[in-house]
Design a protein around this motif. Structure first.
Motif, mmCIF file in Angstrom:
data_model
loop_
_atom_site.group_PDB
_atom_site.id
_atom_site.type_symbol
_atom_site.label_atom_id
_atom_site.label_comp_id
_atom_site.label_asym_id
_atom_site.label_seq_id
_atom_site.Cartn_x
_atom_site.Cartn_y
_atom_site.Cartn_z
ATOM 1 N N CYS A 77 -10.887 44.804 -21.941
ATOM 2 C CA CYS A 77 -10.214 43.557 -22.320
ATOM 3 C C CYS A 77 -11.032 42.339 -21.895
ATOM 4 O O CYS A 77 -11.523 42.288 -20.766
ATOM 5 C CB CYS A 77 -8.831 43.486 -21.675
ATOM 6 S SG CYS A 77 -7.769 44.893 -22.063
ATOM 7 N N PRO A 78 -11.154 41.351 -22.779
ATOM 8 C CA PRO A 78 -11.833 40.107 -22.403
ATOM 9 C C PRO A 78 -10.933 39.244 -21.538
ATOM 10 O O PRO A 78 -9.702 39.384 -21.551
ATOM 11 C CB PRO A 78 -12.116 39.441 -23.754
ATOM 12 C CG PRO A 78 -10.999 39.920 -24.624
ATOM 13 C CD PRO A 78 -10.692 41.325 -24.170
ATOM 14 N N LEU A 111 -13.029 33.253 -23.584
ATOM 15 C CA LEU A 111 -13.028 34.068 -24.798
ATOM 16 C C LEU A 111 -11.622 34.569 -25.107
ATOM 17 O O LEU A 111 -11.177 34.545 -26.255
ATOM 18 C CB LEU A 111 -13.994 35.243 -24.658
ATOM 19 C CG LEU A 111 -14.025 36.212 -25.853
ATOM 20 C CD1 LEU A 111 -14.395 35.482 -27.139
ATOM 21 C CD2 LEU A 111 -14.997 37.364 -25.596
ATOM 22 N N LEU A 112 -10.898 35.023 -24.083
ATOM 23 C CA LEU A 112 -9.521 35.490 -24.285
ATOM 24 C C LEU A 112 -8.651 34.357 -24.820
ATOM 25 O O LEU A 112 -7.832 34.563 -25.730
ATOM 26 C CB LEU A 112 -8.947 36.022 -22.979
ATOM 27 C CG LEU A 112 -7.476 36.453 -23.028
ATOM 28 C CD1 LEU A 112 -7.254 37.547 -24.055
ATOM 29 C CD2 LEU A 112 -6.995 36.890 -21.645
ATOM 30 N N VAL A 172 -0.692 44.173 -30.580
ATOM 31 C CA VAL A 172 -1.359 44.473 -29.309
ATOM 32 C C VAL A 172 -2.238 43.291 -28.918
ATOM 33 O O VAL A 172 -2.707 42.544 -29.775
ATOM 34 C CB VAL A 172 -2.206 45.756 -29.427
ATOM 35 C CG1 VAL A 172 -2.752 46.167 -28.061
ATOM 36 C CG2 VAL A 172 -1.396 46.899 -30.023
ATOM 37 N N PHE A 173 -2.476 43.124 -27.643
ATOM 38 C CA PHE A 173 -3.336 42.072 -27.110
ATOM 39 C C PHE A 173 -4.794 42.350 -27.502
ATOM 40 O O PHE A 173 -5.144 43.481 -27.874
ATOM 41 C CB PHE A 173 -3.199 42.028 -25.585
ATOM 42 C CG PHE A 173 -3.222 43.384 -24.943
ATOM 43 C CD1 PHE A 173 -4.421 44.040 -24.703
ATOM 44 C CD2 PHE A 173 -2.039 44.027 -24.603
ATOM 45 C CE1 PHE A 173 -4.457 45.296 -24.127
ATOM 46 C CE2 PHE A 173 -2.062 45.290 -24.024
ATOM 47 C CZ PHE A 173 -3.275 45.927 -23.791
ATOM 48 N N SER A 194 -19.481 32.777 -21.624
ATOM 49 C CA SER A 194 -19.622 33.938 -20.747
ATOM 50 C C SER A 194 -18.235 34.546 -20.544
ATOM 51 O O SER A 194 -17.225 33.848 -20.576
ATOM 52 C CB SER A 194 -20.225 33.519 -19.404
ATOM 53 O OG SER A 194 -19.405 32.538 -18.798
ATOM 54 N N CYS A 195 -18.199 35.836 -20.351
ATOM 55 C CA CYS A 195 -16.898 36.511 -20.297
ATOM 56 C C CYS A 195 -16.932 37.656 -19.302
ATOM 57 O O CYS A 195 -17.868 38.452 -19.278
ATOM 58 C CB CYS A 195 -16.545 37.036 -21.688
ATOM 59 S SG CYS A 195 -15.018 38.012 -21.742
ATOM 60 N N GLN A 196 -15.916 37.716 -18.465
ATOM 61 C CA GLN A 196 -15.715 38.890 -17.627
ATOM 62 C C GLN A 196 -14.877 39.892 -18.408
ATOM 63 O O GLN A 196 -13.859 39.526 -18.993
ATOM 64 C CB GLN A 196 -14.992 38.517 -16.334
ATOM 65 C CG GLN A 196 -15.895 37.934 -15.275
ATOM 66 C CD GLN A 196 -15.165 37.771 -13.961
ATOM 67 O OE1 GLN A 196 -13.964 37.562 -13.941
ATOM 68 N NE2 GLN A 196 -15.885 37.852 -12.858
#
Length: 526
Positions: free
Chosen positions: A79-80, A84-85, A107-108, A223-225
């Motif tokens: 999952c982002p 970004l999310l 769904v997410f 950037s994304c975790q």
């Protein structure tokens, strides 16, 4: 219990005897709950705290399936998070508004790593260990940036993940599947096909172009975790519709469900023959009980709304491997791996948003008697000597005293009995929502002051918050059209009638002027 179930529970008990009792399980066993139901409660609540499991057990005390050995189904998603999310969620909202709901909205935002699989309740902790091991093993090689390539077809829109980053992610999924098989004795099927993050699925063909335009507007430079999140669901209701209760409902018959706002109800569309028009038969997720419920008290919910998040492994953005491990080690809690800095920043932003956000809730008054019984309602409930009596149950039980007698109610009618009920329901819903009320303004019309008072009573604030009577929000429209101003109750009369009125409040001059201006227009002197 059947013999097979008894053997299963005996097997669970024997395994537990050979090792120390888990910390979460011990207090539940001390309260006298059987091992199998305690484990079931922990699995159903994500094994977070014993308190949550205890609440679940009390809510499910009348659940006919409480003793059934039915395990949860689990799935692993990538999952982002972060910016970004937020952009993906914005796409979700805008695509739903412009192109209606499609399957992706159920769904997410996620990338499926492992399809749903079953795991016995007593082995769920082993799944957490499998997730930790897989994450630790791939931590050093997990891509700092996951490239997303937009792909579109007649019924699908989403991002594909290709190249070496996709290979690393697949290796992580396969490692988890292997560890889960060894530790938890689960048959897990990792994703070996094209990795994808679905944006829209099974939509109308004429919406494809609009959806593509919205998707291209998603900035991918952030950037994304990424987090690997383990979710569970109740396998019995996979093909059911999910409803969310909007209002409280108290059963009128023994075969009806109790509803509280926010409750989720599972409904099988193929098993509705017994239900009357406007009613459905469903099973409450909160209590596990089955019964009838009014359909207009609910709204459709998304499939994933009832899923339970268990644990997640966060792949840190830090490029230095040692610093990444140190950061994660300092923030591990119940199997979650979250960078401390990101978690602190998120908490600070949430706190700031809570402090800064202020809202104005506009509430319509409840049902008024003249809407139901017509303009001659007062003649129907008054005696020749000017006294009030109740000719119908939808008339209020009594009327407050007015200095000029009952005649003044004709153009300033009270709430009906149904309107009183509606007002209390509104207050009860506000109480359940957790919204904090600091000030209350009401039109001087009796029905509005009554509505405000009833809502405050349900919020348990009737003595703490005084009602500020504001003439500027009095509605002078078709119901009040006439050549004379309605005689409204004075502040003193309202206080005498047990309304908690703020007598020190003074209306703004422009508000009073607006009322006079509207009055002149309605009287034809504009």
């Amino acid at each position: 219990m059947a013999a097979g179930e008894t053997q299963l529970y005996a097997k669970v008990s024997n395994k537990l005897k050979g090792r120390s009792t888990p910390l979460l399980l011990e207090p539940l066993l001390a309260m006298g709950f059987p091992v199998h139901t305690a484990l079931k409660a922990l699995a159903a609540t994500g094994r977070k705290t014993a308190e949550e499991a205890l609440v679940w057990l009390h809510e499910h005390c009348n659940d006919p399936s409480l003793d059934d050995p039915i395990p949860q189904e689990y799935a692993l998603f990538l999952c982002p998070t972060g910016p970004l999310l937020e952009k993906l969620q914005e796409f979700w909202r805008e695509s739903k508004r412009q192109c209606a709901k499609n399957r992706a909205h159920e769904v997410f935002p996620h990338v499926t790593l492992c399809d749903f699989f079953t795991c016995e309740d007593q082995k769920v902790e082993c799944l957490y260990e499998a997730l930790k091991r897989a994450g630790d093993r791939l931590l050093g090689s997990f891509p700092v940036a996951v490239p997303l390539a937009l792909h579109s077809s007649i019924s699908y829109l989403g991002f594909f993940i290709n190249g070496s980053p996709a290979d690393v992610i697949r290796e992580f999924a396969m490692t988890f599947a292997t560890e889960a098989s060894l530790l938890a004795d689960c048959s897990v099927k990792p994703c070996t096909k094209q990795l994808h993050l679905t944006l829209a699925h099974k939509f109308y063909p004429h919406h494809q172009r609009t959806l593509e335009q919205l998707a291209r507007a998603i900035p991918l430079g952030h950037s994304c975790q990424w987090t690997a999140a383990l979710y569970s669901r109740d396998m019995r209701f996979v093909h059911y519709q999910t409803l969310r209760a909007l209002f409280q409902y108290k059963p009128q018959n023994v075969d009806e469900l109790t509803l509280s706002p926010g409750d989720y109800i599972f409904v099988d569309p193929t098993q509705q023959d017994e239900a009357s028009e406007g009613w459905v038969i469903g099973i409450s997720q909160r209590t596990g009980c089955r019964g009838f419920l009014p359909e207009n008290y609910t709204d459709r919910a998304s499939e994933s709304d009832t899923w339970v998040k268990h644990r997640m492994y966060t792949f840190s953005l830090a490029t230095d491997l040692n610093s990444r491990k140190d950061s994660e080690a300092s923030s591990r809690c119940n199997g979650e791996f979250l960078p401390q800095t990101a978690r602190s920043l998120s908490s600070l932003q949430a706190l700031q948003a809570t402090v800064e956000r202020k809202s104005v809730l506009v509430v319509r008054h409840g049902e008024r008697v003249d809407q139901i019984f017509g303009k001659s309602w007062l003649q129907q409930c008054s005696t020749p000597d000017g006294k009030y009596y109740r000719p119908d149950l939808n008339f209020p039980c009594s009327l407050p005293r007015r200095s000029r007698g009952i005649k003044d109610f004709e153009n300033d009618p009270p709430l009906s009995s149904c309107g009183i009920f509606q007002s209390r329901i509104a207050g009860d819903a506000l109480l359940d929502s957790g919204i904090r009320i600091s000030s209350v303004f009401a039109s001087p019309a009796l029905r509005c002051v009554q509505t405000a008072k009833l809502i405050l009573e349900e919020l348990k604030l009737e003595k703490k918050i005084k009602i500020r009577v504001e003439p500027g929000i009095f509605e002078w429209t078709k119901w009040e059209a006439g050549k004379t101003t309605p005689t409204l109750m004075s502040l003193e009369e309202l206080k005498e009638a047990n309304f908690n009125i703020d007598t020190g409040y003074r209306s703004l001059p422009w508000a009073c002027a607006s009322v006079k201006k509207i009055k002149r227009k309605e009287n034809g002197s504009w």
